[in-house]
Design an enzyme around this catalytic site. Structure first.
Site, PDB file in Angstrom:
ATOM      1  N   HIS A 353      67.253  72.719  26.247  1.00  0.00           N
ATOM      2  CA  HIS A 353      67.990  74.133  26.563  1.00  0.00           C
ATOM      3  C   HIS A 353      67.180  74.710  27.504  1.00  0.00           C
ATOM      4  CE1 HIS A 353      69.709  78.107  26.001  1.00  0.00           C
ATOM      5  NE2 HIS A 353      70.979  77.288  26.260  1.00  0.00           N
ATOM      6  N   CYS A 354      65.660  74.578  27.444  1.00  0.00           N
ATOM      7  CA  CYS A 354      64.686  75.397  27.987  1.00  0.00           C
ATOM      8  C   CYS A 354      64.477  74.849  29.587  1.00  0.00           C
ATOM      9  CB  CYS A 354      63.346  75.192  27.532  1.00  0.00           C
ATOM     10  SG  CYS A 354      62.959  75.691  25.657  1.00  0.00           S
TER      11      CYS A 354
END
Length: 361
Positions: A353-354
């Site tokens: 997600h990062c």
């Protein structure tokens, strides 16, 4: 001074709403990606190929690395020569809002490498702080300048219906906006994201060096439906943190007044740590946070990314890998849930997600 996005009728869609595409950045920082980032680049490639099956992927890569990136990815992505200090597109890219006419607005937050002089992870983040506006310019999207308000994309989740989810540990950390009260921070979020309600979780994931971003601990999987990182091990510091988050969520409602359905997503059973073998691979610049052997990494299956056709879920060669995939498959019956070996991304300090940022349709 431009009116706030809220006054202009914009809001932040949920990640599970349709995407125009996804923004990513090629990983080249020697202090984040050990051994020339070779393993990280393979992981990024698998992620990009999976996302690209259902939407456009924009990849920021500087000229010096373009031929390398092309050797991995060919014509699967749109390459943009925009300089960066690292590859965390979630945190440096713009937060793109929409209005009911389908127009887009890119919010450009101040970025200070997760804490600036107080507890930031590197000192030179000049290029990263420009990524959002430069990318919006490349897409020919108007920009709402939210600076000097410091925020990263990983610190907020939206249900697309007026609710924003954050952690107190991150948004109230002294390295972000120390001169603002909690109420002022909340109002800035509501105005900048076109939202009605902010839910403040107390904690994120233990030893998360972003000061516990929400995107590692909890995520919306649908309206009034969430996953929460969980452990039953009462001796793990994570237990008390997740328990406090759960107790808050059980009392809370979303912006529409609905109570939440909460799915517990276990953290990996075996703690993910930096090993002696990893250490020689890193090359740090002055003032950059250094890794140490035995350091616990903030591993969490909640750091998944919802693409148009797939949900990409971190895997750690752990007994809970399949458990996480099974839970998320039930949450996303219309998407392919894909496990991605993710330790090599985790070694950089974040996860799937990062390194992704959705661009709504």
């Amino acid at each position: 001074m431009m009116d706030s996005p809220k006054k202009l009728g914009y809001h932040m869609p949920a990640e599970y709403e349709p995407h125009h595409g996804t923004l990513m950045i090629w990983p080249t920082r020697p202090g984040s990606w050990p051994f020339q980032g070779k393993a990280a680049k393979r992981a990024f490639t698998q992620i990009i190929e999976t996302i690209a099956e259902g939407e456009r992927v924009y990849l920021l890569v500087e000229q010096a690395y373009l031929s390398e990136a092309q050797s991995y990815l060919g014509d699967k992505v749109v390459y943009l020569d925009i300089p960066t200090n690292d590859a965390w597109a979630r945190d440096t890219g713009p937060t793109i809002l929409v209005n009911d006419k389908g127009k887009k607005l890119a919010v450009d937050w101040a970025f200070n490498a997760w804490g600036g002089t107080y507890d930031g992870l590197y000192q030179d983040y000049e290029e990263d702080d420009q990524v959002a506006s430069r990318f919006a310019e490349a897409l020919e999207r108007p920009v709402y300048d939210a600076k000097p308000f410091v925020l990263e994309g990983g610190a907020i989740h939206s249900d697309g219906q007026g609710t924003i989810l954050v952690t107190e540990s991150c948004l109230l950390s002294p390295g972000r906006n120390p001169n603002l009260t909690k109420e002022e921070i909340e109002n800035t979020l509501l105005e900048s994201l076109g939202a009605e309600k902010v839910i403040w979780l107390p904690y994120g994931i233990y030893q998360d060096e972003t000061n516990e971003h929400v995107d590692n601990v909890a995520a919306f999987v649908g309206p009034a439906e969430l996953v929460l990182a969980w452990t039953d091990d009462e001796n793990d510091p994570q237990y008390a943190m997740s328990k406090a988050d759960l107790e808050l969520l059980e009392q809370e409602t979303d912006a529409k007044g609905c109570h939440f359905t909460i799915h517990k997503l276990p953290i990996p059973a075996v703690r993910q740590v930096v090993t002696e073998e990893d250490l020689p691979g890193y090359i740090y610049e002055e003032g950059e946070e250094k890794r140490y052997a035995g350091e616990r990494l903030a591993a969490s299956y909640v750091n998944f990314y919802i693409a148009n056709k797939a949900v990409l879920v971190p895997q750690f060669e752990d007994v809970n890998d399949q458990v996480a995939l099974d839970i998320l498959s039930k949450c996303f019956p219309d998407r392919k849930v894909v496990g991605i070996p993710a330790r090599d991304i985790l070694l950089g300090g974040g996860n799937i997600h990062c390194i992704t940022q959705q661009i709504p349709e």
